[in-house]
Design a protein around this motif. Structure first.
Motif: not given
Length: 151
Positions: A31-33, A55-63, A69-75
């Protein structure tokens, strides 16, 4: 000791859940974060999951993530679920799926591909040729890549 996880809710942004254990940092990378953007990011890694075991979880506030971007996460996280949050409430929820075209996000692994040549203004482009498991082909050199290999 309590089994509850202490991570605050986000008012507006994106929650990426059901990431395979140990892959949260890779999700941030695709995601380039980097942490220098000024957005609040919460990572929870290797927590218990009924669905995945861990599992892991990521929370991104304000974005809110774009569909690309959603589909590139499938990589890196093919089992991920994306939750878009507004006013502390999930307003949209969906699963990731590999994109039909990936442009400019990854490098071709073929060292002789024109996209890897110095001073060539060519953007790497990959086409999806198989959905399960995802397989892509470089449009310039024809080399096949599994989605995870593109990282």
């Amino acid at each position: 000791m309590s089994k509850e996880l202490m991570v605050s809710k986000i008012e507006r942004g994106t929650v990426i859940d059901h990431i395979p254990a140990g892959r949260a940092l890779a999700v941030l990378r695709v995601l380039g974060i980097t942490g220098r953007e000024g957005v609040r990011v919460a990572l929870v890694m290797n927590v218990e999951s009924k669905k995945l075991g861990r599992k892991d979880i990521v929370k991104i506030e304000g974005r809110e993530l774009t569909p690309e971007e959603v589909n590139i996460i499938s990589a890196v996280a093919p089992t991920a679920t994306i939750n878009i949050v507004r006013d502390y409430t999930v307003v949209r929820k969906f699963k990731v799926s590999p994109p039909e075209v990936v442009k400019g996000r990854f490098r071709c692994k073929n060292p002789t591909c024109i996209t890897n040549a110095p001073r060539e203004p060519v953007e790497p482009t990959f086409l999806l040729v198989r959905r399960e498991p995802p397989l892509f082909v470089c449009t310039y050199c024809g080399r096949y890549h599994e989605l995870g290999d593109l990282l």
